[in-house]
Design a protein around this motif. Sequence first.
Motif, PDB file in Angstrom:
ATOM      1  N   THR A  61       0.830  -1.194   0.000  1.00  0.00           N
ATOM      2  CA  THR A  61       0.000   0.000   0.000  1.00  0.00           C
ATOM      3  C   THR A  61       0.870   1.253   0.000  1.00  0.00           C
ATOM      4  OG1 THR A  61      -1.748  -1.122   1.232  1.00  0.00           O
ATOM      5  CG2 THR A  61      -1.792   1.271   1.235  1.00  0.00           C
ATOM      6  N   LEU A  62       0.624   2.129  -0.958  1.00  0.00           N
ATOM      7  CA  LEU A  62       1.334   3.400  -1.041  1.00  0.00           C
ATOM      8  C   LEU A  62       0.459   4.509  -0.469  1.00  0.00           C
ATOM      9  CD1 LEU A  62       2.682   3.077  -4.696  1.00  0.00           C
ATOM     10  CD2 LEU A  62       3.934   2.603  -2.587  1.00  0.00           C
ATOM     11  N   PHE A  63       1.093   5.519   0.144  1.00  0.00           N
ATOM     12  CA  PHE A  63       0.321   6.653   0.652  1.00  0.00           C
ATOM     13  C   PHE A  63       1.068   7.956   0.396  1.00  0.00           C
ATOM     14  CE2 PHE A  63       2.947   5.237   4.180  1.00  0.00           C
ATOM     15  CZ  PHE A  63       3.446   6.420   4.726  1.00  0.00           C
ATOM     16  N   GLU A  64       0.311   9.039   0.438  1.00  0.00           N
ATOM     17  CA  GLU A  64       0.879  10.375   0.259  1.00  0.00           C
ATOM     18  C   GLU A  64       0.511  11.237   1.459  1.00  0.00           C
ATOM     19  OE1 GLU A  64       0.833  11.747  -4.144  1.00  0.00           O
ATOM     20  OE2 GLU A  64      -0.975  10.530  -3.907  1.00  0.00           O
ATOM     21  N   GLY A  65       1.313  12.259   1.701  1.00  0.00           N
ATOM     22  CA  GLY A  65       1.014  13.143   2.813  1.00  0.00           C
ATOM     23  C   GLY A  65       1.535  12.604   4.131  1.00  0.00           C
ATOM     24  N   SER A  66       0.948  13.061   5.222  1.00  0.00           N
ATOM     25  CA  SER A  66       1.428  12.700   6.555  1.00  0.00           C
ATOM     26  C   SER A  66       1.010  11.292   6.955  1.00  0.00           C
ATOM     27  CB  SER A  66       0.901  13.686   7.591  1.00  0.00           C
ATOM     28  OG  SER A  66       1.257  13.265   8.892  1.00  0.00           O
ATOM     29  N   VAL A  67       1.989  10.530   7.454  1.00  0.00           N
ATOM     30  CA  VAL A  67       1.693   9.183   7.942  1.00  0.00           C
ATOM     31  C   VAL A  67       0.777   9.245   9.162  1.00  0.00           C
ATOM     32  CG1 VAL A  67       3.694   9.066   9.475  1.00  0.00           C
ATOM     33  CG2 VAL A  67       2.758   6.958   8.509  1.00  0.00           C
TER      34      VAL A  67
END
Length: 375
Positions: A61-67
Amino acid sequence: MTVKADRTVLPVIAAKGDYAVVAITKHGTQLAREIASLFHGSDLYYMKKFEQGDENERGITLFEGSVRLLLPELFAKYKGLILIISLGAVVRMIAPILKDKKTDPGVVVVDDKGEHVISVLSGHIGGANELAREVAALIGAYPVVTTASDVQKTIPVDLFGRRFGWVWESDEKLTPVSAAVVNEEKVAVVQESGEKNWWMYDTPMPNTIHLYSSIQEAIDEKPAAALVVSHRQLEASEEVILENGVLFRPKVLVLGIGCNRGTSAEEIERVIMETLDELKVSIKSVKTIATIDLKKDEAGLLEVVKKHQWSFEYYQPGELNQKKISQPSETVYKFTGAYGVSEPAAMLSSGNDQLLLAKKKSGNVTISVGFISHT
């Protein structure tokens, strides 16, 4: 799946494993990929800017912004979190979402270089102390556990062998067996296969844990609980050991496979299932499919490998011909340059020339079964 940096709309996290591995830096991403590939039952999350192209295939899973936006859902969905993020940042981010030590997941932090694994939250009840030790053992790091009362040093049943890829046959008895271990009752450990270096402490094993060379020997001693490590199907007379026992499946089987071009995944899988059943061994103990390099793009093989999350190895004809096999074939040599495929591939991949099954042909598939011996 991509998690967008939207403060109001976050996608549902579809947790497949019990543990989430999370990274936010370039070096941390590489370490996270290593941990997730070796630590069974973990799901991997890292930032989209470090995308490497195989994420969909590997279920990453890829994400953008703040974890920080991701953590509340991860807290709710996973038994434990392995965060390759600085300790201070983790403390600040998780502080607002902490609820209770009985329900919060175990949280461990790993530094970017993989030198230390720190138990941060839910050390005992949440299992973070044992998780830190297991992850540290996996990557050759130093576990940092600061809980003053954490002195028991015994087997964490639900994590037993996880760093080697061991899986349990059933989790039905995990809780009562864990209770027997913690309460210092007599516990039998029977190991028929798999890695032997599972004891991770620098102190002797507690005298309440007893090692036995056979299941019957353990049954005769009437332990309160048992841990059995085996690749084979148990006999009916041996099943009594599991009345308060957990059966672990180590990854010790290699399937050497040869097949005609275009053979379906369904046929390949059927032959595998039938063969393992004939040998009375568990499919959960399969580690690898091995073949010739001519088959490295064989669609049916690749589909089976992906479905079962096995590793896939292939060898050059010259490598295969180095092995002495039972029935070298001039016909196979004519088409492949090797005198055999399944048999020598199983030998090379397992590191053991003594096979559980030398060779069997069924329809379009030829199969051999190798055994990885741990001394």
